[in-house]
Design a protein around this motif. Structure first.
Motif, PDB file in Angstrom:
ATOM      1  N   LEU A 181      -3.890   7.779   1.244  1.00 32.22           N
ATOM      2  CA  LEU A 181      -4.413   6.542   1.826  1.00 32.22           C
ATOM      3  C   LEU A 181      -5.924   6.658   2.035  1.00 32.22           C
ATOM      4  CD1 LEU A 181      -4.091   3.761   3.115  1.00 32.22           C
ATOM      5  CD2 LEU A 181      -3.512   4.896   5.279  1.00 32.22           C
ATOM      6  N   LYS A 182      -6.365   7.825   2.477  1.00 35.83           N
ATOM      7  CA  LYS A 182      -7.796   8.029   2.721  1.00 35.83           C
ATOM      8  C   LYS A 182      -8.588   7.833   1.414  1.00 35.83           C
ATOM      9  CE  LYS A 182     -10.826  11.347   4.996  1.00 35.83           C
ATOM     10  NZ  LYS A 182     -11.592  11.854   3.853  1.00 35.83           N
ATOM     11  N   MET A 183      -8.059   8.375   0.337  1.00 39.76           N
ATOM     12  CA  MET A 183      -8.727   8.247  -0.962  1.00 39.76           C
ATOM     13  C   MET A 183      -8.764   6.782  -1.404  1.00 39.76           C
ATOM     14  SD  MET A 183      -7.785  10.399  -4.362  1.00 39.76           S
ATOM     15  CE  MET A 183      -7.723  11.999  -3.636  1.00 39.76           C
ATOM     16  N   PHE A 214      -8.021  -5.080   0.483  1.00 41.06           N
ATOM     17  CA  PHE A 214      -6.813  -4.966   1.303  1.00 41.06           C
ATOM     18  C   PHE A 214      -6.514  -6.330   1.911  1.00 41.06           C
ATOM     19  CE2 PHE A 214      -8.181  -0.435   1.636  1.00 41.06           C
ATOM     20  CZ  PHE A 214      -7.012   0.156   1.181  1.00 41.06           C
ATOM     21  N   SER A 215      -5.240  -6.567   2.210  1.00 36.53           N
ATOM     22  CA  SER A 215      -4.877  -7.777   2.958  1.00 36.53           C
ATOM     23  C   SER A 215      -5.395  -7.626   4.385  1.00 36.53           C
ATOM     24  CB  SER A 215      -3.353  -7.930   2.971  1.00 36.53           C
ATOM     25  OG  SER A 215      -2.751  -6.782   3.547  1.00 36.53           O
ATOM     26  N   GLU A 216      -5.392  -8.722   5.128  1.00 37.90           N
ATOM     27  CA  GLU A 216      -5.951  -8.681   6.490  1.00 37.90           C
ATOM     28  C   GLU A 216      -5.296  -7.624   7.364  1.00 37.90           C
ATOM     29  OE1 GLU A 216      -6.247 -12.445   8.513  1.00 37.90           O
ATOM     30  OE2 GLU A 216      -7.519 -13.198   6.881  1.00 37.90           O
ATOM     31  N   ASP A 217      -3.991  -7.452   7.187  1.00 33.49           N
ATOM     32  CA  ASP A 217      -3.296  -6.449   8.016  1.00 33.49           C
ATOM     33  C   ASP A 217      -3.255  -5.066   7.353  1.00 33.49           C
ATOM     34  OD1 ASP A 217      -1.506  -6.741   5.968  1.00 33.49           O
ATOM     35  OD2 ASP A 217       0.142  -7.464   7.204  1.00 33.49           O
ATOM     36  N   ASN A 218      -3.972  -4.927   6.251  1.00 36.53           N
ATOM     37  CA  ASN A 218      -4.086  -3.637   5.543  1.00 36.53           C
ATOM     38  C   ASN A 218      -2.781  -3.086   4.969  1.00 36.53           C
ATOM     39  OD1 ASN A 218      -6.885  -3.236   5.743  1.00 36.53           O
ATOM     40  ND2 ASN A 218      -6.644  -2.622   7.885  1.00 36.53           N
ATOM     41  N   VAL A 262       0.825  -1.213   0.000  1.00 37.20           N
ATOM     42  CA  VAL A 262       0.000   0.000   0.000  1.00 37.20           C
ATOM     43  C   VAL A 262       0.862   1.267   0.000  1.00 37.20           C
ATOM     44  CG1 VAL A 262      -1.650   1.343   1.378  1.00 37.20           C
ATOM     45  CG2 VAL A 262      -2.012  -1.107   1.036  1.00 37.20           C
ATOM     46  N   ASN A 263       1.864   1.311   0.874  1.00 38.42           N
ATOM     47  CA  ASN A 263       2.702   2.524   0.954  1.00 38.42           C
ATOM     48  C   ASN A 263       3.421   2.822  -0.356  1.00 38.42           C
ATOM     49  OD1 ASN A 263       1.997   2.863   3.552  1.00 38.42           O
ATOM     50  ND2 ASN A 263       3.843   1.897   4.415  1.00 38.42           N
ATOM     51  N   VAL A 264       3.946   1.756  -0.956  1.00 41.31           N
ATOM     52  CA  VAL A 264       4.684   1.921  -2.217  1.00 41.31           C
ATOM     53  C   VAL A 264       3.721   2.382  -3.316  1.00 41.31           C
ATOM     54  CG1 VAL A 264       6.036   0.691  -3.968  1.00 41.31           C
ATOM     55  CG2 VAL A 264       6.351   0.149  -1.532  1.00 41.31           C
ATOM     56  N   LEU A 265       2.546   1.746  -3.357  1.00 40.40           N
ATOM     57  CA  LEU A 265       1.547   2.095  -4.376  1.00 40.40           C
ATOM     58  C   LEU A 265       1.179   3.579  -4.270  1.00 40.40           C
ATOM     59  CD1 LEU A 265      -0.618   0.800  -6.471  1.00 40.40           C
ATOM     60  CD2 LEU A 265      -2.176   1.018  -4.556  1.00 40.40           C
ATOM     61  N   ILE A 266       0.874   4.019  -3.063  1.00 43.65           N
ATOM     62  CA  ILE A 266       0.451   5.414  -2.881  1.00 43.65           C
ATOM     63  C   ILE A 266       1.569   6.370  -3.303  1.00 43.65           C
ATOM     64  CG2 ILE A 266      -0.190   7.171  -1.170  1.00 43.65           C
ATOM     65  CD1 ILE A 266      -1.670   4.909   0.343  1.00 43.65           C
TER      66      ILE A 266
END
Ligand code: HQG
Length: 184
Positions: A51-53, A68-72, A35-39
């Protein structure tokens, strides 16, 4: 999907299903992106992306296209990939009939060679005619095929159900297809 994020969501589909390289990221073997890399990388194209979007797009998408994966910490598309990703879906017994919406100009070819997955990993099938009609309309004047999934299952063809309710299979032979006469 929320209309104001339509552009961003379409871009997310492109990245998570087909071309992660357009923003310089890779997906793992199961289709997950960090997620962090994607954003960070999407921000280069859409500076307001956050992230909010992303959370809002995932939560409100009208087809629940992403999860999202279980741990987001990771995110992936639930189906629709052209990339070879292993979604770890288990074979499922399909309902007796499923539907496939397509454009009228493809009918002759489909009746000859069956439903092929074309650029995607699977042939996509819908549980109802209404959804299939929407899918078909994306390509032109819609035509709906009913698929005799009961007979296919009995013959040993494998079906999967994506996390967002789309039925997936490798191919559908012409003998399992019939055109639905739509009452207009
Ligand atoms: C057609 C969307 C000629 C097939 C939807 C389709 C779905 C043939 C097109 C998901 C053929 C491929 C997938 C043959 C198949 N001859 N044409 N032998 N066999 N075709 O977009 O199923 O909004 O790859 O009928 O809702 O339309 O993106 O597949 O018309 O769930 O989330 O070749 O994409 O979801 O088109 O759509 P596609 P599809 P999203």
């Amino acid at each position: 999907m929320i209309e104001k994020y339509k552009k961003e969501s379409k871009f997310l589909s492109l990245v998570l299903r087909h071309h992660p390289e357009v923003i310089g990221i890779t997906l793992d073997a199961h289709g997950w992106a960090e997620v962090n890399v994607l954003i960070k990388h999407i921000k280069r194209k859409f500076p307001v992306f956050s992230l909010k979007m992303l959370e809002e797009i995932v939560a409100t998408d009208n087809k629940q296209r992403y999860a999202f994966s279980e741990d987001n910490t990771r995110i992936r598309a639930n189906q629709g990939h052209s990339l070879a990703v292993e979604l770890e879906l288990l074979p499922q017994i399909p309902p007796d009939h499923l539907y496939h919406g397509t454009a009228s100009r493809f009918v002759e070819s489909i009746l000859k060679s069956g439903l092929q997955k074309q650029t995607r990993q699977y042939v996509h099938l819908s549980t109802d005619i209404e959804t299939a009609t929407k899918v078909g309309s994306r390509h032109g004047s819609p035509i709906i095929f009913e698929v005799n999934t009961k007979a296919m299952h009995q013959a040993g063809f494998i079906f999967y159900l994506s996390a967002n309710g789309v039925w997936l299979t490798d191919k559908v032979l012409p003998k399992y297809l019939s055109v639905v006469e739509l009452l207009v």
